[in-house]
Design an enzyme around this catalytic site. Structure first.
Site, short mmCIF file in Angstrom:
data_model
loop_
_atom_site.label_atom_id
_atom_site.label_comp_id
_atom_site.label_asym_id
_atom_site.label_seq_id
_atom_site.Cartn_x
_atom_site.Cartn_y
_atom_site.Cartn_z
N TYR A 65 0.08 -24.05 -10.37
CA TYR A 65 0.85 -24.30 -9.15
C TYR A 65 0.14 -25.35 -8.30
CZ TYR A 65 4.06 -23.00 -5.37
OH TYR A 65 5.05 -23.00 -4.41
N LEU A 82 4.85 -12.28 3.33
CA LEU A 82 5.25 -10.91 3.02
C LEU A 82 6.70 -10.70 3.44
CD1 LEU A 82 2.05 -9.13 4.42
CD2 LEU A 82 2.51 -9.77 2.04
N GLU A 83 7.47 -10.05 2.60
CA GLU A 83 8.88 -9.76 2.87
C GLU A 83 8.98 -8.30 3.31
OE1 GLU A 83 10.13 -12.64 -0.85
OE2 GLU A 83 9.69 -10.52 -1.11
N LEU A 136 1.96 2.94 3.30
CA LEU A 136 3.10 2.38 4.02
C LEU A 136 4.41 2.68 3.30
CD1 LEU A 136 1.76 -1.08 5.25
CD2 LEU A 136 2.40 0.89 6.64
N GLN A 193 -1.91 -4.95 -1.42
CA GLN A 193 -3.00 -5.06 -2.39
C GLN A 193 -2.73 -6.25 -3.29
OE1 GLN A 193 -2.38 -1.04 -3.98
NE2 GLN A 193 -4.46 -0.54 -3.33
N ASP A 231 1.09 -17.44 -8.26
CA ASP A 231 0.82 -18.21 -9.47
C ASP A 231 -0.61 -18.72 -9.56
OD1 ASP A 231 3.25 -18.25 -10.94
OD2 ASP A 231 4.13 -19.60 -9.46
N ARG A 264 0.85 -1.19 0.00
CA ARG A 264 0.00 0.00 0.00
C ARG A 264 0.88 1.24 0.00
NH1 ARG A 264 -4.05 0.72 4.34
NH2 ARG A 264 -5.03 2.07 2.79
N GLN A 295 0.53 -23.05 2.31
CA GLN A 295 1.30 -22.56 3.45
C GLN A 295 0.40 -21.84 4.44
OE1 GLN A 295 4.41 -20.03 1.93
NE2 GLN A 295 3.12 -18.25 1.82
#
EC number: 3.5.4.13
Length: 203
Positions: free
Chosen positions: A166, A132-133, A108, A152, A123, A105, A177
């Protein structure tokens, strides 16, 4: 073709596209994306004096990270220069004819918080939460609260459905996961070429 809000709502209603829990449709469904919220679990990378991490060694990667759980309503402080793995609250299921893209976003981004380093593609066929990294490129600590909207998800319709979505083939190592997942690059086939050749030889 990128899906609009009307397209997204139609696909959600049809049931082949899943984003759940979608607790506030009016707030989370944007003109051409769906806002995803920050989950409660984080993988923090430990300070270490070892010469290097070998990504192909699962034990080394596992020893390098620890999981932290932050209940909704409390804060996770992301300090300048820090990098952690977080997760979305929502679980998604992407049908074979759609590709999803994760973007941070802008609100941020203006606080120097990056939501993904390289893993922006979700995929066709993927099912599960999204890792999230998270990193802080700024000069001040930033408080992140589980449950806040942080990213988003944008959906692009493919010209034709993926033949091998996938999850269908070996190598879909992040399918289903739950929570943030550390790197599993060591399970990639190129790092096991000797084993593969030996198996082929035996057969």
């Amino acid at each position: 073709m990128i899906l609009s809000d009307a397209d997204i709502l139609d696909r959600l209603a049809e049931g082949d596209l899943v984003v759940e829990p979608l607790d506030d449709v009016d707030q989370q469904v944007q003109p051409a994306s769906v806002d995803l919220r920050l989950g409660e679990r984080f993988l923090e990378f430990q300070r270490t004096n070892i010469p290097c991490i070998h990504p192909t060694e699962a034990d080394e990667v596992g020893d390098y990270v620890t999981e932290t759980r932050v209940p909704e309503g409390e804060e996770f402080i992301l300090h300048p220069g820090d990098f952690v793995l977080g997760t979305t609250t929502e679980r998604v299921e992407i049908p074979p004819d759609l590709l999803a893209t994760v973007q941070g976003r802008s609100s941020l981004g203006r606080l120097a918080i990056v939501i993904h380093a390289t893993a922006g593609i979700v995929d066709p066929g993927y099912k599960g939460q999204i890792t999230l990294e998270l990193s802080n490129l700024g000069t001040a600590p930033v408080a992140l609260t589980p449950g806040m909207r942080v990213s988003q998800l944008i959906f692009t319709e493919l010209k034709s459905p993926a033949k091998r979505p996938y999850g269908v083939e070996r190598g879909s190592k992040y399918q289903d996961q739950d929570g943030p997942q550390a790197s599993r690059i060591g399970s990639d086939p190129e790092f096991h070429s000797d084993e593969n050749q030996a198996a082929e030889h035996e057969s």
